[in-house]
Design a protein around this motif. Structure first.
Motif, short mmCIF file in Angstrom:
data_model
loop_
_atom_site.label_atom_id
_atom_site.label_comp_id
_atom_site.label_asym_id
_atom_site.label_seq_id
_atom_site.Cartn_x
_atom_site.Cartn_y
_atom_site.Cartn_z
N ARG A 183 30.89 -73.63 76.96
CA ARG A 183 29.49 -74.05 76.82
C ARG A 183 28.67 -72.83 76.42
O ARG A 183 28.89 -71.73 76.90
N LEU A 184 27.69 -73.07 75.56
CA LEU A 184 26.89 -71.99 75.03
C LEU A 184 25.44 -72.46 74.89
O LEU A 184 25.20 -73.58 74.46
N GLN A 185 24.51 -71.63 75.29
CA GLN A 185 23.09 -71.94 75.11
C GLN A 185 22.42 -70.70 74.52
O GLN A 185 22.54 -69.61 75.06
N THR A 186 21.73 -70.89 73.40
CA THR A 186 21.06 -69.77 72.73
C THR A 186 19.56 -69.95 72.83
O THR A 186 19.04 -71.01 72.49
N ASN A 187 18.88 -68.91 73.30
CA ASN A 187 17.43 -68.90 73.37
C ASN A 187 16.92 -67.76 72.49
O ASN A 187 17.45 -66.65 72.56
N LEU A 188 15.91 -68.04 71.67
CA LEU A 188 15.32 -67.01 70.82
C LEU A 188 14.08 -66.45 71.49
O LEU A 188 13.26 -67.19 72.02
N SER A 189 13.93 -65.15 71.42
CA SER A 189 12.73 -64.51 71.94
C SER A 189 11.62 -64.67 70.90
O SER A 189 11.80 -64.31 69.74
N ASP B 281 28.45 -68.02 82.99
CA ASP B 281 29.32 -66.90 83.34
C ASP B 281 28.84 -65.57 82.75
O ASP B 281 29.04 -64.52 83.34
N TYR B 282 28.22 -65.62 81.57
CA TYR B 282 27.79 -64.40 80.88
C TYR B 282 26.42 -64.61 80.23
O TYR B 282 26.09 -65.72 79.81
N LEU B 283 25.69 -63.53 80.13
CA LEU B 283 24.44 -63.50 79.37
C LEU B 283 24.55 -62.38 78.36
O LEU B 283 24.85 -61.24 78.71
N LEU B 284 24.30 -62.71 77.09
CA LEU B 284 24.33 -61.73 76.02
C LEU B 284 22.92 -61.53 75.48
O LEU B 284 22.17 -62.50 75.31
N LYS B 285 22.56 -60.30 75.20
CA LYS B 285 21.34 -59.98 74.46
C LYS B 285 21.83 -59.57 73.08
O LYS B 285 22.61 -58.62 72.95
N VAL B 286 21.35 -60.29 72.06
CA VAL B 286 21.93 -60.16 70.73
C VAL B 286 20.83 -59.91 69.69
O VAL B 286 19.81 -60.60 69.70
N PHE C 66 23.59 -67.63 76.62
CA PHE C 66 24.26 -67.92 77.89
C PHE C 66 25.61 -68.54 77.56
O PHE C 66 25.69 -69.45 76.74
N ILE C 67 26.65 -68.06 78.22
CA ILE C 67 28.01 -68.51 77.93
C ILE C 67 28.70 -68.96 79.21
O ILE C 67 28.62 -68.28 80.23
N SER C 68 29.38 -70.10 79.11
CA SER C 68 30.29 -70.55 80.16
C SER C 68 31.68 -70.60 79.56
O SER C 68 31.85 -70.92 78.39
N THR C 69 32.66 -70.29 80.38
CA THR C 69 34.05 -70.33 79.93
C THR C 69 34.91 -70.99 80.99
O THR C 69 34.55 -71.00 82.16
N ASN C 70 36.01 -71.56 80.55
CA ASN C 70 36.97 -72.15 81.50
C ASN C 70 38.09 -71.19 81.80
O ASN C 70 39.08 -71.56 82.42
N ILE C 71 37.97 -69.96 81.36
CA ILE C 71 39.01 -68.96 81.59
C ILE C 71 38.91 -68.45 83.02
O ILE C 71 37.83 -68.07 83.48
N HIS C 72 40.04 -68.41 83.71
CA HIS C 72 40.04 -67.95 85.10
C HIS C 72 41.08 -66.85 85.34
O HIS C 72 41.06 -66.23 86.40
N GLN C 73 41.96 -66.62 84.40
CA GLN C 73 42.98 -65.59 84.56
C GLN C 73 42.39 -64.24 84.17
O GLN C 73 41.74 -64.10 83.13
N ALA C 74 42.63 -63.24 84.99
CA ALA C 74 42.05 -61.91 84.79
C ALA C 74 42.39 -61.33 83.43
O ALA C 74 41.53 -60.74 82.77
#
Length: 162
Positions: A138-144, A111-116, A76-84
């Motif tokens: 901000r970043l949160q990593t969960n392992l399956s 803001d985003y979810l990655l499957k890695v 899970f990713i959060s970013t402070n980027i707001h410009q297109a």
């Protein structure tokens, strides 16, 4: 009440799509037999479904573990980027990362979810460092731990009229 799809696709189209999404390597002759059409008519329908974008591509689904990718992670990713323009740069960088199997833009806390798919902890550490260089706030990593269900099959046809 008819769905939008059922107005565009008929019952045979839906049968073809359903069979192909479950068995991409089915021969045209076998597909024709199963939908009760001639092989040329079936081939023409498949080509039309491809050209109209109902079939994106046909692929082989590989066994991740047998190929040494022991970690399936959800990041899970959060970013402070707001410009297109900067968001497009970020999204382009995420698309280019071979480890990223899926990337979704979300509503809610992240803001985003990655499957890695990652081979080991060292690769995971390297991947997270790569992400951090992209301006992630901000970043949160969960392992399956184990897979309960995995499917690429959309529930478009269950032997009933659409």
């Amino acid at each position: 009440m008819e769905s939008f799809v059922s107005k565009i696709l008929d019952e045979v189209d839906l049968q073809i799509l359903n069979i192909m999404q479950k068995e991409a390597q089915v021969s045209n002759a076998e597909l024709a037999r199963r939908v009760n059409l001639s092989p040329p008519a079936t081939h023409a329908r498949v080509k039309r479904l491809e050209s109209e974008g109902y079939i994106n591509r046909q692929v082989a689904i590989l066994n991740q573990e047998k190929l040494g990718f022991d970690l399936l992670c959800f990041v899970f990713i959060s970013t402070n980027i707001h410009q297109a323009e900067q968001l497009e740069i970020l999204e382009s960088a995420l698309r280019a990362m071979p480890e990223v199997l899926e990337c979704h833009c979300l509503t809610g806390e992240y803001d985003y979810l990655l499957k890695v798919a990652i081979r080991d902890r060292r690769e995971l550490d390297s991947f997270i460092r790569k992400l951090n260089r992209l301006g992630i706030s901000r970043l949160q990593t969960n392992l399956s731990l184990r897979e309960i269900k995995y499917s690429t099959v959309l529930p478009i046809w269950e032997g009933k009229k659409p």
